[in-house]
Design a protein around this motif. Structure first.
Motif, PDB file in Angstrom:
ATOM      1  N   GLU A  31       0.834  -1.207   0.000  1.00  0.00           N
ATOM      2  CA  GLU A  31       0.000   0.000   0.000  1.00  0.00           C
ATOM      3  C   GLU A  31       0.867   1.256   0.000  1.00  0.00           C
ATOM      4  O   GLU A  31       0.593   2.217  -0.732  1.00  0.00           O
ATOM      5  N   PHE A  32       1.901   1.249   0.826  1.00  0.00           N
ATOM      6  CA  PHE A  32       2.799   2.396   0.906  1.00  0.00           C
ATOM      7  C   PHE A  32       3.462   2.656  -0.440  1.00  0.00           C
ATOM      8  O   PHE A  32       3.527   3.795  -0.909  1.00  0.00           O
ATOM      9  N   THR A  33       3.933   1.594  -1.077  1.00  0.00           N
ATOM     10  CA  THR A  33       4.596   1.742  -2.371  1.00  0.00           C
ATOM     11  C   THR A  33       3.616   2.229  -3.439  1.00  0.00           C
ATOM     12  O   THR A  33       3.986   3.043  -4.293  1.00  0.00           O
ATOM     13  N   ASP A  34       2.382   1.757  -3.378  1.00  0.00           N
ATOM     14  CA  ASP A  34       1.374   2.233  -4.328  1.00  0.00           C
ATOM     15  C   ASP A  34       1.132   3.736  -4.156  1.00  0.00           C
ATOM     16  O   ASP A  34       0.952   4.454  -5.133  1.00  0.00           O
ATOM     17  N   LEU A  35       1.132   4.199  -2.906  1.00  0.00           N
ATOM     18  CA  LEU A  35       0.910   5.621  -2.632  1.00  0.00           C
ATOM     19  C   LEU A  35       2.150   6.470  -2.881  1.00  0.00           C
ATOM     20  O   LEU A  35       2.049   7.653  -3.204  1.00  0.00           O
ATOM     21  N   HIS A  36       3.328   5.871  -2.700  1.00  0.00           N
ATOM     22  CA  HIS A  36       4.599   6.597  -2.805  1.00  0.00           C
ATOM     23  C   HIS A  36       5.582   5.802  -3.670  1.00  0.00           C
ATOM     24  O   HIS A  36       6.560   5.244  -3.166  1.00  0.00           O
ATOM     25  N   PRO A  37       5.344   5.736  -4.967  1.00  0.00           N
ATOM     26  CA  PRO A  37       6.203   4.917  -5.835  1.00  0.00           C
ATOM     27  C   PRO A  37       7.669   5.338  -5.840  1.00  0.00           C
ATOM     28  O   PRO A  37       8.538   4.542  -6.170  1.00  0.00           O
ATOM     29  N   THR A  41      12.240   1.393  -4.402  1.00  0.00           N
ATOM     30  CA  THR A  41      13.543   0.739  -4.212  1.00  0.00           C
ATOM     31  C   THR A  41      13.844   0.530  -2.732  1.00  0.00           C
ATOM     32  O   THR A  41      14.253  -0.563  -2.321  1.00  0.00           O
ATOM     33  N   ALA A  42      13.616   1.551  -1.929  1.00  0.00           N
ATOM     34  CA  ALA A  42      13.875   1.419  -0.486  1.00  0.00           C
ATOM     35  C   ALA A  42      12.962   0.373   0.140  1.00  0.00           C
ATOM     36  O   ALA A  42      13.403  -0.433   0.979  1.00  0.00           O
ATOM     37  N   THR A  43      11.700   0.354  -0.266  1.00  0.00           N
ATOM     38  CA  THR A  43      10.756  -0.620   0.275  1.00  0.00           C
ATOM     39  C   THR A  43      11.165  -2.028  -0.124  1.00  0.00           C
ATOM     40  O   THR A  43      11.130  -2.958   0.697  1.00  0.00           O
ATOM     41  N   GLU A  44      11.565  -2.205  -1.373  1.00  0.00           N
ATOM     42  CA  GLU A  44      12.011  -3.523  -1.843  1.00  0.00           C
ATOM     43  C   GLU A  44      13.245  -3.981  -1.073  1.00  0.00           C
ATOM     44  O   GLU A  44      13.339  -5.133  -0.663  1.00  0.00           O
ATOM     45  N   PHE A  46      14.164  -3.057   1.945  1.00  0.00           N
ATOM     46  CA  PHE A  46      13.771  -3.349   3.323  1.00  0.00           C
ATOM     47  C   PHE A  46      13.076  -4.708   3.408  1.00  0.00           C
ATOM     48  O   PHE A  46      13.387  -5.519   4.279  1.00  0.00           O
ATOM     49  N   ALA A  47      12.144  -4.976   2.490  1.00  0.00           N
ATOM     50  CA  ALA A  47      11.435  -6.251   2.493  1.00  0.00           C
ATOM     51  C   ALA A  47      12.395  -7.415   2.274  1.00  0.00           C
ATOM     52  O   ALA A  47      12.297  -8.454   2.940  1.00  0.00           O
ATOM     53  N   THR A  48      13.336  -7.251   1.350  1.00  0.00           N
ATOM     54  CA  THR A  48      14.326  -8.295   1.098  1.00  0.00           C
ATOM     55  C   THR A  48      15.200  -8.516   2.318  1.00  0.00           C
ATOM     56  O   THR A  48      15.493  -9.653   2.698  1.00  0.00           O
ATOM     57  N   TRP A  49      15.603  -7.441   2.971  1.00  0.00           N
ATOM     58  CA  TRP A  49      16.424  -7.547   4.178  1.00  0.00           C
ATOM     59  C   TRP A  49      15.662  -8.307   5.268  1.00  0.00           C
ATOM     60  O   TRP A  49      16.218  -9.204   5.904  1.00  0.00           O
ATOM     61  N   LEU A  50      14.377  -7.960   5.466  1.00  0.00           N
ATOM     62  CA  LEU A  50      13.570  -8.680   6.455  1.00  0.00           C
ATOM     63  C   LEU A  50      13.447 -10.153   6.104  1.00  0.00           C
ATOM     64  O   LEU A  50      13.554 -11.020   6.979  1.00  0.00           O
ATOM     65  N   ALA A  51      13.226 -10.445   4.829  1.00  0.00           N
ATOM     66  CA  ALA A  51      13.049 -11.832   4.392  1.00  0.00           C
ATOM     67  C   ALA A  51      14.295 -12.683   4.622  1.00  0.00           C
ATOM     68  O   ALA A  51      14.206 -13.872   4.877  1.00  0.00           O
ATOM     69  N   ARG A  52      15.457 -12.046   4.566  1.00  0.00           N
ATOM     70  CA  ARG A  52      16.723 -12.792   4.634  1.00  0.00           C
ATOM     71  C   ARG A  52      17.456 -12.671   5.968  1.00  0.00           C
ATOM     72  O   ARG A  52      18.608 -13.073   6.068  1.00  0.00           O
TER      73      ARG A  52
END
Length: 58
Positions: A31-37, A41-44, A46-52
């Motif tokens: 949702e955040f990325t949809d509102l703030h495209p 890159t930062a969101t991706e 962060f998500a990758t860092w959390l996943a790994r």
């Protein structure tokens, strides 16, 4: 103190007692990325860092 610390402190203050799932977090990040495209890159990253976090190769 980083500028983001204020937002993180507010997050803990407002939602610190909640229990959330990874699915819920992923939905909020989408949702955040949809509102703030511009933050895609930062969101991706962060998500990758959390996943790994538990991956010893990373």
């Amino acid at each position: 103190m980083y500028f983001t610390d204020r937002g993180l402190e507010e997050l803990v203050k407002r939602r610190g007692d909640e229990v959330v799932t990874c699915e819920w977090i992923a939905e909020r990040l989408q949702e955040f990325t949809d509102l703030h495209p511009e933050f895609e890159t930062a969101t991706e990253r962060f998500a990758t860092w959390l996943a790994r976090l538990d991956d010893p190769d990373d």
